[in-house]
Design a protein around this motif. Structure first.
Motif, mmCIF file in Angstrom:
data_model
loop_
_atom_site.group_PDB
_atom_site.id
_atom_site.type_symbol
_atom_site.label_atom_id
_atom_site.label_comp_id
_atom_site.label_asym_id
_atom_site.label_seq_id
_atom_site.Cartn_x
_atom_site.Cartn_y
_atom_site.Cartn_z
ATOM 1 N N ALA A 230 0.839 -1.205 -0.115
ATOM 2 C CA ALA A 230 -0.033 0.102 0.122
ATOM 3 C C ALA A 230 1.016 1.213 -0.092
ATOM 4 N N SER A 231 2.154 1.318 0.841
ATOM 5 C CA SER A 231 2.742 2.653 0.666
ATOM 6 C C SER A 231 3.430 2.769 -0.569
ATOM 7 N N HIS A 232 3.865 1.727 -1.297
ATOM 8 C CA HIS A 232 4.234 1.863 -2.577
ATOM 9 C C HIS A 232 3.362 2.514 -3.690
ATOM 10 N N ALA A 233 1.991 2.028 -3.637
ATOM 11 C CA ALA A 233 0.964 2.515 -4.312
ATOM 12 C C ALA A 233 0.681 3.971 -3.969
ATOM 13 N N LEU A 234 0.788 4.266 -2.659
ATOM 14 C CA LEU A 234 0.638 5.503 -2.138
ATOM 15 C C LEU A 234 1.487 6.552 -2.811
ATOM 16 N N VAL A 235 2.897 6.166 -2.727
ATOM 17 C CA VAL A 235 3.804 7.179 -3.325
ATOM 18 C C VAL A 235 3.537 7.213 -4.966
ATOM 19 N N ALA A 236 3.384 6.213 -5.626
ATOM 20 C CA ALA A 236 2.983 6.345 -7.011
ATOM 21 C C ALA A 236 1.953 7.225 -7.148
ATOM 22 N N ALA A 237 0.820 7.115 -6.551
ATOM 23 C CA ALA A 237 -0.352 7.840 -6.749
ATOM 24 C C ALA A 237 -0.286 9.261 -6.281
ATOM 25 N N VAL A 238 0.539 9.530 -5.343
ATOM 26 C CA VAL A 238 0.705 11.122 -5.142
ATOM 27 C C VAL A 238 1.710 11.864 -6.017
ATOM 28 N N ASN A 239 2.900 10.800 -6.597
ATOM 29 C CA ASN A 239 3.501 11.330 -7.560
ATOM 30 C C ASN A 239 3.064 11.849 -8.978
ATOM 31 N N VAL A 240 2.208 10.697 -9.385
ATOM 32 C CA VAL A 240 1.298 11.082 -10.561
ATOM 33 C C VAL A 240 0.515 12.192 -10.367
ATOM 34 N N ALA A 241 -0.120 12.565 -9.120
ATOM 35 C CA ALA A 241 -0.875 13.644 -8.962
ATOM 36 C C ALA A 241 -0.126 14.659 -9.064
ATOM 37 N N ALA A 242 1.134 14.593 -8.459
ATOM 38 C CA ALA A 242 2.010 15.975 -8.455
ATOM 39 C C ALA A 242 2.558 16.196 -9.889
ATOM 40 N N LEU A 243 2.715 15.228 -10.524
ATOM 41 C CA LEU A 243 3.036 15.474 -12.040
ATOM 42 C C LEU A 243 1.891 16.440 -12.721
ATOM 43 N N HIS A 244 0.582 15.823 -12.324
ATOM 44 C CA HIS A 244 -0.538 16.378 -13.178
ATOM 45 C C HIS A 244 -0.623 17.953 -12.507
ATOM 46 N N LEU A 245 -0.482 18.508 -11.489
ATOM 47 C CA LEU A 245 -0.320 19.695 -10.770
ATOM 48 C C LEU A 245 0.601 20.775 -11.465
ATOM 49 N N ALA A 246 1.897 19.923 -11.755
ATOM 50 C CA ALA A 246 3.043 20.717 -12.197
ATOM 51 C C ALA A 246 2.880 21.057 -13.609
ATOM 52 N N GLY A 247 1.771 20.287 -14.476
ATOM 53 C CA GLY A 247 1.567 20.475 -15.821
ATOM 54 C C GLY A 247 2.330 19.574 -16.602
ATOM 55 N N TRP A 248 3.067 18.521 -15.922
ATOM 56 C CA TRP A 248 3.744 17.420 -16.660
ATOM 57 C C TRP A 248 3.136 16.592 -17.363
ATOM 58 N N ARG A 249 1.670 16.310 -16.999
ATOM 59 C CA ARG A 249 0.782 15.419 -17.470
ATOM 60 C C ARG A 249 -0.344 15.943 -17.804
#
Length: 249
Positions: A230-249
């Motif tokens: 679950a921790s690994h999935a949490l990291v991945a989900a948060v970092n994908v969300a951060a990519l979205h906020l930064a306009g990288w996705r």
């Protein structure tokens, strides 16, 4: 508000601020509203902003598993594995590790977070961009199914006997304190992974231990594996969300 590692919300709210979504000074309160004092976060975030960084990511390392964090000196590794969390930037490199503890005299205590900056190696953009959230969610749900089945078959009193499963289901309806306009799948995985880590942590409470040490050990091993997935999935989900906020996705 649902319980998450401080670095999870700091990564998201910091990235939102660096993208112009809010004033940087609002990050400590938005990310850690329950803390009475935060020190060391804003100066480093301001420096990263001035140096052109626009993306802040999270890592949740633990002793023996540093795969989610950037490479860096021994001091960073020691601090990060003790805290089991950090945020970092990818371009120039750099990390912030929190030390969260009680402060103040007995009878009048509060909670504070002291963030310390460390050097860290830059992370190539293609490494960050390769995260696939559909694969992460599918794997997490498979692992949850398999490990909860193992848990149900483990000897001793079942975890559900303590009402923890219901508590996690109820937790999915609570306020997770995330920025608006995140990808729905990322939010879904953050909530699921956060609830599962909470379930696993609660299940590891020593008060739930069986008088049979062998049964206790078996359940602990399953719960730790569940927590790690679950921790690994949490990291991945948060970092994908951060990519979205930064306009990288």
């Amino acid at each position: 508000m649902a319980d998450l590692p401080a670095s999870v919300r700091v990564a998201l709210w910091s990235t939102a601020a660096l993208a112009g979504g809010l004033d940087l000074k609002e990050v400590p309160h938005r990310a850690m509203p329950d803390l009475d004092h935060v020190e060391g976060l804003l100066p480093q975030l301001s420096l990263w902003r001035d140096l052109g960084e626009r993306l802040v990511l999270v890592a949740l390392p633990r002793p023996g598993d540093l795969t989610s964090m950037p490479s860096g000196p021994a001091a960073l590794v020691a601090a990060a594995t003790e805290a089991e969390e950090l945020v970092y930037v990818t371009g120039l490199g750099g990390a912030l590790v929190p030390d969260i503890r009680e402060f103040g005299p007995e009878g009048d205590q509060g909670w504070e977070a002291r963030w310390t900056a460390y050097d860290a190696d830059p992370v190539p953009q293609h490494v960050v961009q390769q995260l696939s959230l559909p694969d992460v969610e599918l794997q997490l749900r498979r692992e949850i199914g398999a490990l909860t089945s193992e848990l149900g078959n483990a000897p001793g009193q079942p975890l559900s006997g303590h009402g923890l499963e219901n508590a996690v289901r109820e937790g999915l309806d609570t306020d997770w304190g995330l920025p608006d306009n995140l990808p729905p799948r990322a939010v879904r995985v953050v909530e699921l992974a956060g609830a599962i880590t909470g379930l696993a942590a609660a299940g590891l409470d020593h008060r739930l231990h069986s008088v049979d040490s062998s049964s206790t050990l078996q359940r602990e091993q399953i719960l730790r594996r569940l927590h790690d997935h679950a921790s690994h999935a949490l990291v991945a989900a948060v970092n994908v969300a951060a990519l979205h906020l930064a306009g990288w996705r």
